[in-house]
Scaffold this motif. Structure first.
Motif, PDB file in Angstrom:
ATOM      1  N   LYS A  24      -2.779   3.855   7.343  1.00 24.78           N
ATOM      2  CA  LYS A  24      -3.334   2.518   7.160  1.00 24.78           C
ATOM      3  C   LYS A  24      -3.032   1.692   8.404  1.00 24.78           C
ATOM      4  O   LYS A  24      -1.921   1.732   8.917  1.00 24.78           O
ATOM      5  CB  LYS A  24      -2.769   1.874   5.895  1.00 24.78           C
ATOM      6  CG  LYS A  24      -3.211   2.617   4.636  1.00 24.78           C
ATOM      7  CD  LYS A  24      -2.526   2.125   3.397  1.00 24.78           C
ATOM      8  CE  LYS A  24      -3.087   2.809   2.153  1.00 24.78           C
ATOM      9  NZ  LYS A  24      -3.014   4.271   2.198  1.00 24.78           N
ATOM     10  N   CYS A  77       3.197   2.343   2.119  1.00 25.31           N
ATOM     11  CA  CYS A  77       3.498   3.043   3.373  1.00 25.31           C
ATOM     12  C   CYS A  77       5.014   3.253   3.451  1.00 25.31           C
ATOM     13  O   CYS A  77       5.790   2.338   3.186  1.00 25.31           O
ATOM     14  CB  CYS A  77       3.022   2.207   4.573  1.00 25.31           C
ATOM     15  SG  CYS A  77       1.226   2.048   4.677  1.00 25.31           S
ATOM     16  N   GLU A  82      -8.886  -8.074   4.703  1.00 30.00           N
ATOM     17  CA  GLU A  82      -8.698  -6.673   4.363  1.00 30.00           C
ATOM     18  C   GLU A  82     -10.022  -5.953   4.376  1.00 30.00           C
ATOM     19  O   GLU A  82     -10.971  -6.331   3.664  1.00 30.00           O
ATOM     20  CB  GLU A  82      -8.014  -6.510   3.008  1.00 30.00           C
ATOM     21  CG  GLU A  82      -7.677  -5.061   2.733  1.00 30.00           C
ATOM     22  CD  GLU A  82      -6.764  -4.848   1.541  1.00 30.00           C
ATOM     23  OE1 GLU A  82      -6.431  -3.675   1.278  1.00 30.00           O
ATOM     24  OE2 GLU A  82      -6.410  -5.841   0.878  1.00 30.00           O
ATOM     25  N   THR A 135      -9.718  -0.201   6.944  1.00 35.66           N
ATOM     26  CA  THR A 135      -8.609   0.599   7.487  1.00 35.66           C
ATOM     27  C   THR A 135      -7.338   0.505   6.661  1.00 35.66           C
ATOM     28  O   THR A 135      -6.319   1.057   7.039  1.00 35.66           O
ATOM     29  CB  THR A 135      -8.304   0.193   8.944  1.00 35.66           C
ATOM     30  OG1 THR A 135      -7.980  -1.208   8.992  1.00 35.66           O
ATOM     31  CG2 THR A 135      -9.482   0.491   9.854  1.00 35.66           C
ATOM     32  N   THR A 136      -7.409  -0.208   5.515  1.00 36.63           N
ATOM     33  CA  THR A 136      -6.247  -0.220   4.604  1.00 36.63           C
ATOM     34  C   THR A 136      -6.687   0.076   3.163  1.00 36.63           C
ATOM     35  O   THR A 136      -5.895  -0.031   2.261  1.00 36.63           O
ATOM     36  CB  THR A 136      -5.521  -1.581   4.643  1.00 36.63           C
ATOM     37  OG1 THR A 136      -6.452  -2.637   4.378  1.00 36.63           O
ATOM     38  CG2 THR A 136      -4.848  -1.784   5.973  1.00 36.63           C
ATOM     39  N   LYS A 138       0.825  -1.210   0.000  1.00 32.79           N
ATOM     40  CA  LYS A 138       0.000   0.000   0.000  1.00 32.79           C
ATOM     41  C   LYS A 138       0.863   1.265   0.000  1.00 32.79           C
ATOM     42  O   LYS A 138       0.347   2.363   0.162  1.00 32.79           O
ATOM     43  CB  LYS A 138      -0.920  -0.004   1.237  1.00 32.79           C
ATOM     44  CG  LYS A 138      -1.935  -1.140   1.271  1.00 32.79           C
ATOM     45  CD  LYS A 138      -3.038  -0.936   0.257  1.00 32.79           C
ATOM     46  CE  LYS A 138      -4.068  -2.059   0.333  1.00 32.79           C
ATOM     47  NZ  LYS A 138      -5.210  -1.833  -0.555  1.00 32.79           N
ATOM     48  N   GLY A 179       1.653   4.047   8.351  1.00 33.55           N
ATOM     49  CA  GLY A 179       1.192   2.665   8.441  1.00 33.55           C
ATOM     50  C   GLY A 179       1.427   2.124   9.841  1.00 33.55           C
ATOM     51  O   GLY A 179       2.469   2.410  10.453  1.00 33.55           O
ATOM     52  N   PRO A 195      -8.407   5.119   5.335  1.00 37.85           N
ATOM     53  CA  PRO A 195      -6.990   4.781   5.128  1.00 37.85           C
ATOM     54  C   PRO A 195      -6.190   5.804   4.337  1.00 37.85           C
ATOM     55  O   PRO A 195      -5.084   5.492   3.919  1.00 37.85           O
ATOM     56  CB  PRO A 195      -7.093   3.481   4.339  1.00 37.85           C
ATOM     57  CG  PRO A 195      -8.307   3.681   3.484  1.00 37.85           C
ATOM     58  CD  PRO A 195      -9.274   4.481   4.315  1.00 37.85           C
TER      59      PRO A 195
END
Length: 324
Positions: free
Chosen positions: A266, A173, A320, A323-324, A171, A238, A262
């Motif tokens: 995240k 981060c 998942e 929050t991501t 993602k 993150g 997010p």
């Protein structure tokens, strides 16, 4: 004056020995006799002395369970499943809440031994290896390998740590925080941290590690831990928390500071608890029901004198969510 089996025998018109055989289910007994004895027990409000019966049978049909904190949703759910499967196999559960207090844990073990339990499932681990070896009862541990003689049940902590960290890296981060309980305790859950460190090192990602103290689950201190993390590292984008409760505190503090999730941050938790607002939390789900079931099974295998696998490691799953 307390009712005795002699009173039951007189009411039914049989010997004390026959009543004892009914209570302990020994030998052939007609259904008619069993019903008469049950009826007399109910009429006289007879309460069997379970400890005396267990001593005579050399079997109590009671399992001891020691957990660190029953108020923690993970241990609450795990206890529920252990009780269910123990009862399904004819066993009652004696629950002890240690709060990660070494003195309390030792006292509970002595209590369980004095109560003639048939075996113990240990979910709290503060003592030395030799203390566990001295228990001299069938024993299964949760999330800790103590020795080659004591079976344990765990989820795949390393795999869970790797799944969580890889997701945050995917993602994009740039600075990831790892939050956990005390890393000084000799628990398999430390493998989540090991996997995190390997993944951030492999990808050369900036990181921060924060841990709670040794003295149990002090939920109020989670607030201070997370607040200090953001005060000292406002550029974190993150967070991998080793429990859903810690992750939820991160979500609350982030929103208090006006960070979007997010978008700005995240967050991934661990456990897969089913309450407390965790429904929208990205998490590593432990197979809690299966862990409880297999902890009971491994203990029953020991009690029956069967060969019992030392290691039972169950797969985890990445869920998942928002929050991501």
């Amino acid at each position: 004056m307390a009712v005795t089996i002699k009173d039951i025998a007189e009411r039914v018109g049989v010997s004390v020995t026959t009543i004892s055989r009914v209570l302990n289910n020994r030998g052939y007994l007609s259904d008619k006799l069993k019903k008469k004895v049950q009826g007399a027990m109910e009429e006289l409000n007879y309460q069997p002395n379970e400890l005396a019966r267990s001593l005579s049978r050399k079997k109590s049909n009671v399992i001891g369970l020691i957990v660190p904190d029953i108020s923690h949703p993970f241990f609450g759910q795990l206890t529920k499943h252990i009780e269910y499967y123990a009862y399904k196999h004819g066993y009652k559960l004696m629950l002890c809440n240690s709060l990660l207090n070494k003195k309390k844990e030792k006292e509970y073990i002595e209590l369980l031994r004095a109560s003639q339990v048939d075996g113990i499932i240990m979910g709290s681990h503060t003592m030395k290896v030799e203390d566990y070896m001295a228990i001299k009862l069938p024993l299964v541990t949760l999330d800790r390998r103590i020795s080659d003689a004591i079976p344990y049940v765990s989820s795949d902590n390393y795999k869970g740590g790797a799944l969580a960290t890889k997701l945050l890296i995917r993602k994009r981060c740039r600075k990831i925080a790892y939050l956990s309980g005390s890393l000084q305790l000799n628990l398999l859950a430390k493998q989540r941290h090991d996997a995190f460190m390997e993944q951030v090192g492999r990808q050369s990602v900036d990181y921060v590690v924060r841990q709670t103290d040794l003295n149990g689950f002090k939920y109020k201190e989670y607030e201070a831990l997370v607040r200090e993390l953001f005060d000292e590292h406002p550029d974190i984008d993150g967070v991998f928390a080793s429990s859903d409760l810690l992750a939820l505190q991160v979500v609350r503090e982030s929103r208090r500071r006006g960070k979007s999730i997010p978008g700005d941050l995240k967050v991934i938790g661990y456990d897969g608890i089913q309450n407390g607002g965790a429904e929208e939390l990205t998490t590593i789900e432990q197979p809690i029901q299966e862990m409880g079931k297999l902890a009971v099974l491994r203990l029953l295998q020991q009690m029956a004198g069967e060969e019992t696998p030392l290691e039972t490691i169950l797969p985890v799953r990445l869920l998942e969510r928002g929050t991501t």
